[in-house]
Design a protein around this motif. Structure first.
Motif, PDB file in Angstrom:
ATOM      1  N   SER A 166       0.844  -1.198   0.000  1.00 53.68           N
ATOM      2  CA  SER A 166       0.000   0.000   0.000  1.00 53.68           C
ATOM      3  C   SER A 166       0.877   1.245   0.000  1.00 53.68           C
ATOM      4  CB  SER A 166      -0.936   0.008   1.212  1.00 53.68           C
ATOM      5  OG  SER A 166      -0.182   0.104   2.409  1.00 53.68           O
ATOM      6  N   ALA A 167       0.292   2.331  -0.472  1.00 55.72           N
ATOM      7  CA  ALA A 167       1.000   3.621  -0.492  1.00 55.72           C
ATOM      8  C   ALA A 167       0.014   4.723  -0.136  1.00 55.72           C
ATOM      9  CB  ALA A 167       1.629   3.871  -1.857  1.00 55.72           C
ATOM     10  N   GLU A 168       0.477   5.700   0.643  1.00 60.39           N
ATOM     11  CA  GLU A 168      -0.398   6.778   1.104  1.00 60.39           C
ATOM     12  C   GLU A 168       0.258   8.132   0.864  1.00 60.39           C
ATOM     13  OE1 GLU A 168      -1.746   9.952   3.585  1.00 60.39           O
ATOM     14  OE2 GLU A 168       0.144   8.898   3.955  1.00 60.39           O
ATOM     15  N   ALA A 169      -0.543   9.103   0.401  1.00 64.03           N
ATOM     16  CA  ALA A 169      -0.098  10.492   0.221  1.00 64.03           C
ATOM     17  C   ALA A 169      -1.321  11.384   0.184  1.00 64.03           C
ATOM     18  CB  ALA A 169       0.713  10.650  -1.056  1.00 64.03           C
ATOM     19  N   ALA A 170      -1.240  12.559   0.804  1.00 67.31           N
ATOM     20  CA  ALA A 170      -2.315  13.568   0.782  1.00 67.31           C
ATOM     21  C   ALA A 170      -3.649  12.982   1.216  1.00 67.31           C
ATOM     22  CB  ALA A 170      -2.429  14.180  -0.617  1.00 67.31           C
ATOM     23  N   GLY A 171      -3.606  12.027   2.175  1.00 63.51           N
ATOM     24  CA  GLY A 171      -4.834  11.432   2.670  1.00 63.51           C
ATOM     25  C   GLY A 171      -5.416  10.349   1.780  1.00 63.51           C
ATOM     26  N   ILE A 172      -4.739  10.025   0.692  1.00 66.68           N
ATOM     27  CA  ILE A 172      -5.185   8.989  -0.239  1.00 66.68           C
ATOM     28  C   ILE A 172      -4.341   7.734  -0.013  1.00 66.68           C
ATOM     29  CG2 ILE A 172      -5.358   8.336  -2.665  1.00 66.68           C
ATOM     30  CD1 ILE A 172      -7.418  10.389  -1.845  1.00 66.68           C
ATOM     31  N   THR A 173      -5.014   6.576   0.077  1.00 76.19           N
ATOM     32  CA  THR A 173      -4.310   5.302   0.208  1.00 76.19           C
ATOM     33  C   THR A 173      -4.735   4.370  -0.923  1.00 76.19           C
ATOM     34  OG1 THR A 173      -4.205   5.497   2.610  1.00 76.19           O
ATOM     35  CG2 THR A 173      -3.858   3.303   1.674  1.00 76.19           C
ATOM     36  N   VAL A 174      -3.765   3.813  -1.616  1.00 72.88           N
ATOM     37  CA  VAL A 174      -4.043   2.816  -2.648  1.00 72.88           C
ATOM     38  C   VAL A 174      -3.249   1.566  -2.303  1.00 72.88           C
ATOM     39  CG1 VAL A 174      -4.489   4.518  -4.457  1.00 72.88           C
ATOM     40  CG2 VAL A 174      -2.175   3.654  -4.137  1.00 72.88           C
ATOM     41  N   SER A 175      -3.779   0.403  -2.698  1.00 73.50           N
ATOM     42  CA  SER A 175      -3.096  -0.846  -2.360  1.00 73.50           C
ATOM     43  C   SER A 175      -3.227  -1.847  -3.495  1.00 73.50           C
ATOM     44  CB  SER A 175      -3.674  -1.433  -1.066  1.00 73.50           C
ATOM     45  OG  SER A 175      -5.067  -1.698  -1.220  1.00 73.50           O
ATOM     46  N   THR A 176      -2.326  -2.819  -3.467  1.00 72.97           N
ATOM     47  CA  THR A 176      -2.311  -3.905  -4.446  1.00 72.97           C
ATOM     48  C   THR A 176      -2.030  -5.210  -3.706  1.00 72.97           C
ATOM     49  OG1 THR A 176      -1.510  -2.474  -6.214  1.00 72.97           O
ATOM     50  CG2 THR A 176      -1.189  -4.844  -6.497  1.00 72.97           C
ATOM     51  N   PRO A 177      -2.896  -6.231  -3.862  1.00 73.14           N
ATOM     52  CA  PRO A 177      -2.624  -7.515  -3.194  1.00 73.14           C
ATOM     53  C   PRO A 177      -1.449  -8.223  -3.852  1.00 73.14           C
ATOM     54  CG  PRO A 177      -4.537  -7.692  -4.626  1.00 73.14           C
ATOM     55  CD  PRO A 177      -4.150  -6.251  -4.625  1.00 73.14           C
ATOM     56  N   GLY A 178      -0.813  -9.113  -3.135  1.00 71.66           N
ATOM     57  CA  GLY A 178       0.323  -9.838  -3.697  1.00 71.66           C
ATOM     58  C   GLY A 178       0.810 -10.933  -2.773  1.00 71.66           C
ATOM     59  N   ASN A 179       1.719 -11.725  -3.255  1.00 74.58           N
ATOM     60  CA  ASN A 179       2.344 -12.783  -2.454  1.00 74.58           C
ATOM     61  C   ASN A 179       3.843 -12.652  -2.673  1.00 74.58           C
ATOM     62  OD1 ASN A 179       2.894 -14.991  -0.901  1.00 74.58           O
ATOM     63  ND2 ASN A 179       2.195 -16.488  -2.424  1.00 74.58           N
TER      64      ASN A 179
ATOM     65  N   THR B 279       3.055  14.823 -13.338  1.00 66.58           N
ATOM     66  CA  THR B 279       1.972  14.674 -12.360  1.00 66.58           C
ATOM     67  C   THR B 279       1.638  15.978 -11.652  1.00 66.58           C
ATOM     68  OG1 THR B 279       3.450  14.134 -10.510  1.00 66.58           O
ATOM     69  CG2 THR B 279       2.721  12.310 -11.920  1.00 66.58           C
ATOM     70  N   GLY B 280       2.548  16.968 -11.732  1.00 64.45           N
ATOM     71  CA  GLY B 280       2.350  18.199 -10.977  1.00 64.45           C
ATOM     72  C   GLY B 280       2.665  18.045  -9.510  1.00 64.45           C
ATOM     73  N   LEU B 281       3.343  16.946  -9.135  1.00 62.54           N
ATOM     74  CA  LEU B 281       3.692  16.697  -7.739  1.00 62.54           C
ATOM     75  C   LEU B 281       5.203  16.729  -7.556  1.00 62.54           C
ATOM     76  CD1 LEU B 281       1.279  13.689  -7.011  1.00 62.54           C
ATOM     77  CD2 LEU B 281       0.895  16.104  -6.482  1.00 62.54           C
ATOM     78  N   VAL B 282       5.610  17.087  -6.355  1.00 62.54           N
ATOM     79  CA  VAL B 282       7.022  17.063  -5.986  1.00 62.54           C
ATOM     80  C   VAL B 282       7.152  16.218  -4.724  1.00 62.54           C
ATOM     81  CG1 VAL B 282       9.003  18.412  -5.241  1.00 62.54           C
ATOM     82  CG2 VAL B 282       7.483  19.319  -6.992  1.00 62.54           C
TER      83      VAL B 282
ATOM     84  N   GLN C  68      -4.565   9.989  -8.104  1.00 59.52           N
ATOM     85  CA  GLN C  68      -5.625  10.341  -7.160  1.00 59.52           C
ATOM     86  C   GLN C  68      -5.195  11.471  -6.222  1.00 59.52           C
ATOM     87  OE1 GLN C  68      -7.565   6.912  -5.249  1.00 59.52           O
ATOM     88  NE2 GLN C  68      -6.811   5.615  -6.923  1.00 59.52           N
ATOM     89  N   ALA C  69      -3.961  11.415  -5.735  1.00 56.58           N
ATOM     90  CA  ALA C  69      -3.481  12.471  -4.839  1.00 56.58           C
ATOM     91  C   ALA C  69      -3.402  13.809  -5.564  1.00 56.58           C
ATOM     92  CB  ALA C  69      -2.114  12.093  -4.275  1.00 56.58           C
ATOM     93  N   GLY C  70      -2.950  13.765  -6.827  1.00 59.66           N
ATOM     94  CA  GLY C  70      -2.873  14.995  -7.609  1.00 59.66           C
ATOM     95  C   GLY C  70      -4.235  15.620  -7.787  1.00 59.66           C
ATOM     96  N   ALA C  71      -5.269  14.771  -8.043  1.00 60.58           N
ATOM     97  CA  ALA C  71      -6.623  15.289  -8.218  1.00 60.58           C
ATOM     98  C   ALA C  71      -7.144  15.910  -6.927  1.00 60.58           C
ATOM     99  CB  ALA C  71      -7.544  14.165  -8.684  1.00 60.58           C
ATOM    100  N   VAL C  72      -6.862  15.257  -5.810  1.00 60.91           N
ATOM    101  CA  VAL C  72      -7.310  15.781  -4.521  1.00 60.91           C
ATOM    102  C   VAL C  72      -6.642  17.121  -4.212  1.00 60.91           C
ATOM    103  CG1 VAL C  72      -7.181  15.401  -2.017  1.00 60.91           C
ATOM    104  CG2 VAL C  72      -7.939  13.558  -3.523  1.00 60.91           C
ATOM    105  N   LEU C  73      -5.341  17.189  -4.444  1.00 61.14           N
ATOM    106  CA  LEU C  73      -4.616  18.429  -4.154  1.00 61.14           C
ATOM    107  C   LEU C  73      -5.026  19.550  -5.106  1.00 61.14           C
ATOM    108  CD1 LEU C  73      -1.101  16.907  -3.435  1.00 61.14           C
ATOM    109  CD2 LEU C  73      -2.629  17.992  -1.774  1.00 61.14           C
ATOM    110  N   ALA C  74      -5.244  19.199  -6.385  1.00 61.40           N
ATOM    111  CA  ALA C  74      -5.681  20.210  -7.350  1.00 61.40           C
ATOM    112  C   ALA C  74      -7.043  20.756  -6.962  1.00 61.40           C
ATOM    113  CB  ALA C  74      -5.723  19.611  -8.753  1.00 61.40           C
ATOM    114  N   GLN C  75      -7.937  19.855  -6.524  1.00 58.59           N
ATOM    115  CA  GLN C  75      -9.261  20.294  -6.096  1.00 58.59           C
ATOM    116  C   GLN C  75      -9.160  21.182  -4.865  1.00 58.59           C
ATOM    117  OE1 GLN C  75     -12.070  17.139  -5.411  1.00 58.59           O
ATOM    118  NE2 GLN C  75     -13.657  18.508  -4.642  1.00 58.59           N
ATOM    119  N   ALA C  76      -8.299  20.793  -3.948  1.00 56.35           N
ATOM    120  CA  ALA C  76      -8.119  21.604  -2.738  1.00 56.35           C
ATOM    121  C   ALA C  76      -7.571  22.978  -3.079  1.00 56.35           C
ATOM    122  CB  ALA C  76      -7.183  20.884  -1.769  1.00 56.35           C
ATOM    123  N   ARG C  77      -6.628  22.999  -4.026  1.00 55.47           N
ATOM    124  CA  ARG C  77      -6.062  24.281  -4.444  1.00 55.47           C
ATOM    125  C   ARG C  77      -7.121  25.154  -5.105  1.00 55.47           C
ATOM    126  NH1 ARG C  77      -2.224  22.327  -7.148  1.00 55.47           N
ATOM    127  NH2 ARG C  77      -3.034  22.573  -9.263  1.00 55.47           N
TER     128      ARG C  77
END
Length: 765
Positions: A422-435, A459-462, A491-500
């Motif tokens: 899983s990875a989290e940024a700007a309050g967004i969490t995405v995950s991928t199952p695996g073994n 992406t417009g992100l740093v 997803q994080a870029g969209a959230v931050l752009a919307q917030a901006r």
């Protein structure tokens, strides 16, 4: 070192300007630019261009130099937000409402006064400095002596035009296009009626069609005078034109002394776009060779004069000696008698010494085939090179690659477990199952995660910080990492752009709330009438008449004060300074003002910012006339903050009701006016043959054009073109809620008795 400032009507022109030596460019966004019909810049393109300029030590000035209306305020604030976020180096403005918004809500932006503010004397520069402006773009009509004098004013930079198209009227004081076509020059939509043909003194000529300014090596004089920036006009011109003109002036400023090189560069400009040129009034006010009365539009580089004709097969050729090289398919233009525009065609067949060639060198006897349906072309007609393939190839440049925008800064946390990642940024969490299995090299596994999430391009992100939690030291495939990163950043870029965007919206709404001025209800009663005139005879007549006129406004001019009646009532008379007063007029006017104040008169009016300097520190009742352009509530508030006892609403305002409601005790509506369509230092009578007509500088007559009849007035060698039919709007102003009404009897020399009768009918109607 003086700044060379080039136009950028499109992004390609901006990059071309920098490639050929501009220190800065000026440009407009898609709204609120005085060149509304240029391509202009979208927000994304603008942001990237400013970033490129700053990375290369260049500047970007942004034109927001139109008058705006109340229903456009939200869009204007959005435009200023874009400019502020990009970090532009200056904002060029005309409207005092725009200046107020910038000073109060965007203080990091640097205020530059547009030439649309018609600043033409040192007092105007002083006033703008005191209002917080950092630079003033001076009126084009000034002499070198006047420019040197203004450059002595400390605390504000001075910018002057050196090359390009000229308006007949003082910029910012033209109402012709607005009144006759509904397309205002103060809104960037001029139809250029000055290029039309007018019948003056029995001759039909283009008496208002100015030649183009070309100061050439005079720029060294301007640099010596103390000018900060030298400005090239041309936001509607091509990148090729911008390249050539910038390169020419860069060479001069860098000290190029090779006459052949400078001539060649100047000639290239002529091939791209040129009218006949003028220094205008730089060397002196009495220059009568500034108008091109016979032909309008682009001419080109003079190649020679037709010496004769020849025939080869079915083709008829013009024959002449070439002053410059010509290539096959170059553009040719020929002056024709009694036509407004030259005849143009492509040199598709070119001959030298009887042989078909691809190029005729300079100094050769050339023959060029005329088109099959060419008009009559006389011997002796001038031939021009109006476009050149060789010139088009002379200014190559590669469009640079822009760097990525700074974007939003994010911190990322990646957690790797045996059953997934899983990875989290700007309050967004995405995950991928695996073994996932154990990594052979934990260091390599960690680096793979770091490398994957460091890729933020597009992406417009740093990425500011990456934390990887992998307690079981597992290995994750690169494809899984890349897909996880893509989803997270999207997803994080969209959230931050919307917030901006939401933050910008909140800021805009907060500004709009602060810049909304509620309606004020005044007790019902009769309206307040003021009558403005520059005729002392009419003032005397008004004093004798018993009419409900509350105030008489008399516009001063040099040596006119003595012509007024004695003992004018101080509670009824207001003295006005003219919108235009050059250096040789201001001292006389200032003496008159001091004499009036000393005599106990307290009511005054100004029609240009220069008047603020005259009354600085004086305890007077000061009102503002319509050329100040109070067309929105922010401009009105700016005037109120300056202590205005009243102001005349701009006659271009489509819906003045809001101004009358919010400022009922200040805002006046014009109900009768002979609007000054042009105010100019250029004499249309001298334009007929390039000579002074010895009329004493004062005359009045009717002139005509396809637009109708006009009153042409010369006053002390200053020209006013008036509408023959007055604009009458009493019904409209009263319906909009005006409590103060203005009647103007200006500039025309008319019988005072007739004017009194007109006024009586207007008041009683």
């Amino acid at each position: 070192m003086v700044e060379l400032l080039a136009p950028a009507g499109q992004v390609e022109s901006g990059y071309a300007a920098f490639a050929y030596g501009a220190d800065a460019v000026y440009l407009g966004l898609t709204r609120f630019s005085a060149r509304a019909e240029a391509e202009n810049f979208t927000p994304d393109v603008f942001d990237g261009f400013v970033r490129y300029a700053h990375e290369n030590g260049k500047k970007v000035l942004t034109a927001v130099n139109t008058v705006f209306f109340e229903n456009e305020k939200a869009d204007l604030i959005e435009t200023l937000q874009i400019i502020d976020a990009a970090g532009a180096d200056g904002v060029i403005v005309q409207d005092l409402g725009t200046a107020r918004l910038i000073k109060k809500y965007f203080p990091a932006l640097r205020l530059h006064a547009s030439t649309q503010m018609a600043v033409h004397n040192r007092e105007g520069a002083e006033a703008l400095r005191d209002l917080g402006f950092k630079r003033v773009v001076l009126a084009r009509e000034l002499t070198l002596d006047e420019i040197e004098d203004i450059c002595r004013v400390p605390g504000i930079e001075k910018e002057v035009f050196i090359h390009g198209a000229l308006c007949y009227c003082y910029s910012g004081l033209c109402l012709f296009s607005s009144i006759y076509a509904g397309r205002s020059a103060n809104r960037g939509k001029c139809i250029y009626p000055c290029r039309e043909m007018f019948n003056v003194a029995g001759e039909s000529k283009h008496v208002f069609s100015m030649k183009d300014m070309a100061q050439g090596e005079n720029v060294r004089l301007l640099e010596k005078a103390g000018v900060t920036a030298l400005k090239i006009e041309g936001r509607k011109k091509s990148p090729l034109y911008v390249s050539a003109v910038t390169d020419y002036y860069r060479s001069i400023l860098d000290g190029e002394t090779n006459r052949k090189t400078l001539t060649e560069k100047r000639d290239r400009i002529s091939c791209i776009f040129s009218r006949p040129t003028t220094e205008l009034y730089l060397k002196g006010r009495r220059n009568f060779n500034v108008v091109d009365p016979d032909i309008v539009g682009h001419r080109g580089l003079v190649l020679g004069k037709i010496e004769g004709f020849s025939t080869h097969g079915k083709d008829r050729f013009i024959c002449f000696k070439t002053a410059a090289a010509i290539g096959r398919y170059d553009g040719i233009q020929i002056d024709l008698p009694k036509t407004e525009r030259p005849f143009g065609f492509s040199a598709e067949t070119l001959r030298v010494k009887g042989k078909s060639v691809f190029e005729a060198p300079a100094g050769s006897r050339a023959e060029i085939a005329l088109p099959e349906k060419a008009p009559f072309v006389p011997v002796g007609a001038t031939v021009y090179l109006s476009s050149s393939g060789a010139v088009k190839k002379a200014y190559p440049y590669a469009r640079p690659k822009e760097s990525e925008p700074a974007g939003n800064v994010v911190s990322v946390v990646v957690i790797v477990k045996n059953d997934g990642i899983s990875a989290e940024a700007a309050g967004i969490t995405v995950s991928t199952p695996g073994n996932f299995s154990a990594a052979k090299s934990f260091e390599t596994a960690q680096k793979a995660v770091s490398d994957a999430f460091s890729k933020t391009g597009g992406t417009g992100l740093v990425l500011s910080r990456l934390t990887v939690e992998n307690p079981e030291k597992l290995f994750v495939q690169l494809s899984v990492l890349n897909e996880l990163r893509r989803r997270l950043y999207e997803q994080a870029g969209a959230v931050l752009a919307q917030a901006r965007q939401e933050q910008k919206t909140r800021e805009k709404e907060n500004i709009l709330k602060q810049e909304t001025f509620p309606a004020v209800v005044l007790p019902s009663g009769s309206v307040f009438y003021s009558v403005k005139t520059d005729d002392p005879v009419l003032v005397a007549a008004l004093m004798r008449e018993e009419m409900p006129v509350d105030e008489i406004v008399f516009e001063l001019s040099p040596d006119m004060l003595a012509a007024l009646p004695n003992a004018l009532p101080k509670e009824k008379i207001r003295f006005a300074l003219p919108a235009v007063a050059r250096a040789w007029e201001t001292e006389s006017l200032k003496r008159d003002v001091q004499a009036l104040i000393g005599a106990g008169y307290e009511r005054f009016e100004i029609g240009n910012v220069w008047g603020l300097s005259v009354f600085k520190g004086q305890k007077v009742d000061l009102s503002f006339d319509w050329p100040i352009y109070a067309a929105n509530s922010s401009a009105a508030r700016a005037l109120a903050d300056l202590g205005a006892s009243g102001f005349v609403v701009s006659p271009e305002t489509p819906d003045p009701a809001g101004l009358f409601a919010a400022f009922p005790d200040l805002a006046a509506g014009v109900v009768y006016q002979d609007p000054p369509l042009f105010i100019s230092e250029t004499c249309p009578y001298a334009a007929l043959d390039g000579k002074c007509q010895k009329c004493g500088g004062n005359r009045q007559e009717i002139i005509t054009s396809r637009y109708g009849e006009f009153v042409s007035v010369m006053k002390n060698c200053r020209h006013f073109l008036l509408s023959k039919r007055p604009v009458v709007k009493k019904r409209e102003m009263l319906a909009a809620g005006a409590k103060r009404l203005r009647v103007e009897f200006m500039h025309r020399s008319d019988d005072a008795v007739r004017r009194i009768a007109e006024l009586r009918r207007l008041i009683q109607k």
